[in-house]
Design a protein around this motif. Structure first.
Motif, mmCIF file in Angstrom:
data_model
loop_
_atom_site.group_PDB
_atom_site.id
_atom_site.type_symbol
_atom_site.label_atom_id
_atom_site.label_comp_id
_atom_site.label_asym_id
_atom_site.label_seq_id
_atom_site.Cartn_x
_atom_site.Cartn_y
_atom_site.Cartn_z
ATOM 1 N N VAL A 11 0.800 -1.221 0.000
ATOM 2 C CA VAL A 11 0.000 0.000 0.000
ATOM 3 C C VAL A 11 0.833 1.272 0.000
ATOM 4 C CG1 VAL A 11 -2.049 -1.062 1.037
ATOM 5 C CG2 VAL A 11 -0.276 -0.082 2.522
ATOM 6 N N GLY A 12 2.158 1.147 0.061
ATOM 7 C CA GLY A 12 2.973 2.360 0.022
ATOM 8 C C GLY A 12 4.384 2.141 0.531
ATOM 9 N N GLY A 13 5.064 3.269 0.693
ATOM 10 C CA GLY A 13 6.442 3.238 1.168
ATOM 11 C C GLY A 13 7.435 3.269 0.035
ATOM 12 N N VAL A 14 8.667 3.556 0.377
ATOM 13 C CA VAL A 14 9.770 3.625 -0.567
ATOM 14 C C VAL A 14 10.755 2.527 -0.202
ATOM 15 C CG1 VAL A 14 11.666 5.067 -1.402
ATOM 16 C CG2 VAL A 14 9.474 6.113 -0.814
ATOM 17 N N VAL A 15 11.270 1.821 -1.202
ATOM 18 C CA VAL A 15 12.198 0.725 -0.938
ATOM 19 C C VAL A 15 13.458 1.260 -0.275
ATOM 20 C CG1 VAL A 15 13.647 -1.073 -1.948
ATOM 21 C CG2 VAL A 15 11.338 -0.711 -2.813
ATOM 22 N N LYS A 16 13.723 0.735 0.912
ATOM 23 C CA LYS A 16 14.947 1.026 1.658
ATOM 24 C C LYS A 16 15.340 -0.297 2.296
ATOM 25 C CE LYS A 16 17.060 3.839 5.167
ATOM 26 N NZ LYS A 16 16.872 4.723 6.307
ATOM 27 N N LEU A 17 16.256 -1.009 1.648
ATOM 28 C CA LEU A 17 16.610 -2.363 2.065
ATOM 29 C C LEU A 17 17.423 -2.389 3.349
ATOM 30 C CD1 LEU A 17 17.640 -3.986 -1.336
ATOM 31 C CD2 LEU A 17 15.419 -4.039 -0.190
ATOM 32 N N ASP A 18 17.158 -3.418 4.148
ATOM 33 C CA ASP A 18 17.999 -3.741 5.298
ATOM 34 C C ASP A 18 19.185 -4.501 4.715
ATOM 35 O OD1 ASP A 18 19.321 -4.871 7.431
ATOM 36 O OD2 ASP A 18 17.566 -5.861 8.277
ATOM 37 N N SER A 19 20.289 -3.801 4.448
ATOM 38 C CA SER A 19 21.409 -4.404 3.722
ATOM 39 C C SER A 19 22.115 -5.505 4.513
ATOM 40 C CB SER A 19 22.405 -3.327 3.298
ATOM 41 O OG SER A 19 22.916 -2.671 4.449
ATOM 42 N N PHE A 20 21.862 -5.591 5.796
ATOM 43 C CA PHE A 20 22.439 -6.691 6.576
ATOM 44 C C PHE A 20 21.810 -8.018 6.165
ATOM 45 C CE2 PHE A 20 22.485 -9.477 10.337
ATOM 46 C CZ PHE A 20 23.859 -9.574 10.528
ATOM 47 N N GLU A 21 20.498 -8.011 5.909
ATOM 48 C CA GLU A 21 19.762 -9.237 5.576
ATOM 49 C C GLU A 21 19.428 -9.368 4.091
ATOM 50 O OE1 GLU A 21 16.438 -10.628 8.014
ATOM 51 O OE2 GLU A 21 16.855 -8.950 9.363
ATOM 52 N N ILE A 22 19.136 -8.259 3.437
ATOM 53 C CA ILE A 22 18.549 -8.283 2.099
ATOM 54 C C ILE A 22 19.485 -7.635 1.079
ATOM 55 C CG2 ILE A 22 16.539 -7.614 0.710
ATOM 56 C CD1 ILE A 22 15.967 -9.578 3.079
ATOM 57 N N LEU A 23 19.728 -8.342 -0.017
ATOM 58 C CA LEU A 23 20.586 -7.832 -1.088
ATOM 59 C C LEU A 23 19.798 -7.093 -2.168
ATOM 60 C CD1 LEU A 23 22.827 -10.999 -1.500
ATOM 61 C CD2 LEU A 23 23.486 -8.812 -0.468
ATOM 62 N N GLU A 24 18.562 -7.539 -2.396
ATOM 63 C CA GLU A 24 17.778 -6.999 -3.507
ATOM 64 C C GLU A 24 16.297 -7.279 -3.260
ATOM 65 O OE1 GLU A 24 17.968 -7.498 -8.399
ATOM 66 O OE2 GLU A 24 19.339 -8.628 -7.111
ATOM 67 N N ALA A 25 15.434 -6.407 -3.767
ATOM 68 C CA ALA A 25 13.981 -6.606 -3.719
ATOM 69 C C ALA A 25 13.432 -6.315 -5.108
ATOM 70 C CB ALA A 25 13.336 -5.680 -2.696
ATOM 71 N N LYS A 26 12.592 -7.219 -5.610
ATOM 72 C CA LYS A 26 12.004 -7.045 -6.943
ATOM 73 C C LYS A 26 10.582 -7.584 -6.950
ATOM 74 C CE LYS A 26 15.885 -7.315 -10.151
ATOM 75 N NZ LYS A 26 16.428 -8.054 -11.301
ATOM 76 N N TRP A 27 9.770 -7.019 -7.858
ATOM 77 C CA TRP A 27 8.424 -7.519 -8.096
ATOM 78 C C TRP A 27 8.472 -8.497 -9.263
ATOM 79 C CZ3 TRP A 27 4.812 -6.439 -4.606
ATOM 80 C CH2 TRP A 27 4.981 -5.325 -3.800
ATOM 81 N N PHE A 28 7.816 -9.648 -9.106
ATOM 82 C CA PHE A 28 7.794 -10.673 -10.144
ATOM 83 C C PHE A 28 6.359 -11.104 -10.423
ATOM 84 C CE2 PHE A 28 12.010 -11.116 -8.371
ATOM 85 C CZ PHE A 28 12.808 -11.420 -9.463
ATOM 86 N N SER A 29 6.103 -11.452 -11.682
ATOM 87 C CA SER A 29 4.841 -12.091 -12.024
ATOM 88 C C SER A 29 4.866 -13.493 -11.421
ATOM 89 C CB SER A 29 4.708 -12.193 -13.543
ATOM 90 O OG SER A 29 3.672 -13.101 -13.869
ATOM 91 N N PRO A 30 3.742 -13.966 -10.882
ATOM 92 C CA PRO A 30 3.707 -15.329 -10.345
ATOM 93 C C PRO A 30 4.035 -16.385 -11.402
ATOM 94 C CG PRO A 30 1.792 -14.110 -9.602
ATOM 95 C CD PRO A 30 2.483 -13.252 -10.633
ATOM 96 N N ASP A 31 3.909 -16.031 -12.674
ATOM 97 C CA ASP A 31 4.226 -16.959 -13.760
ATOM 98 C C ASP A 31 5.674 -16.853 -14.226
ATOM 99 O OD1 ASP A 31 1.560 -17.861 -13.807
ATOM 100 O OD2 ASP A 31 0.993 -16.167 -15.082
#
Length: 151
Positions: A111-131
């Motif tokens: 519902v909102g927010g700006v991507v700001k990764l926790d670089s200790f745990e997460i390298l990358e975040a992306k949206w993917f089609s379930p297919d």
């Protein structure tokens, strides 16, 4: 023998009963996973730093803290790991996990927010089609994405 045990149980009412139950039963950690989708139906996947190198992609996930409602765990974990805001939805799955762990998964809507990764745990975040899910995704998370895609 059962009558003796029942009488003893009645005699130790209150905190002592709870202590006996605590020692006699397994203690569980509760892992909570969010199947987070955007309005286009894409699913949010994270490349986790601490997961196996050949299977780094998966859904946002973390452990519930004491007294936390599991749907709020999804909201907290997504915010901590990505900076994004979500609204939790329906329960997708509850299973026993590895050793003394319970696994719970909820759908969630971005519902909102700006991507700001926790670089200790997460390298990358992306949206993917379930297919079109990426190679190297946790198989259990593929099943959750597919289960959440059903009407």
């Amino acid at each position: 023998m059962k009558q003796i045990i029942a009488r003893m149980w009645k005699l130790i009412r209150g905190p002592l009963q709870w202590r006996v139950l605590w020692f006699a039963h397994a203690k569980f950690m509760v892992g909570v996973t969010g199947v987070v989708r955007n309005e286009a139906g894409e699913v949010l996947l994270l490349k986790h730093r601490m997961w196996p190198a050949d299977r780094p992609w998966g859904l946002p996930t973390g452990y519930a803290i004491k007294s936390e409602e599991f749907q709020k765990t999804v909201v907290r974990e997504v915010r901590e790991e990505t900076g994004l805001e979500v609204v939790p939805g329906r329960l997708v799955q509850v299973t026993s996990g590895y050793k003394l762990r319970v696994e719970i998964a909820y759908e969630a809507l971005h519902v909102g927010g700006v991507v700001k990764l926790d670089s200790f745990e997460i390298l990358e975040a992306k949206w993917f089609s379930p297919d079109a899910l990426p190679e190297g995704m946790q198989e259990s998370h593929v099943h959750l994405v597919k289960a959440g895609s059903a009407p």
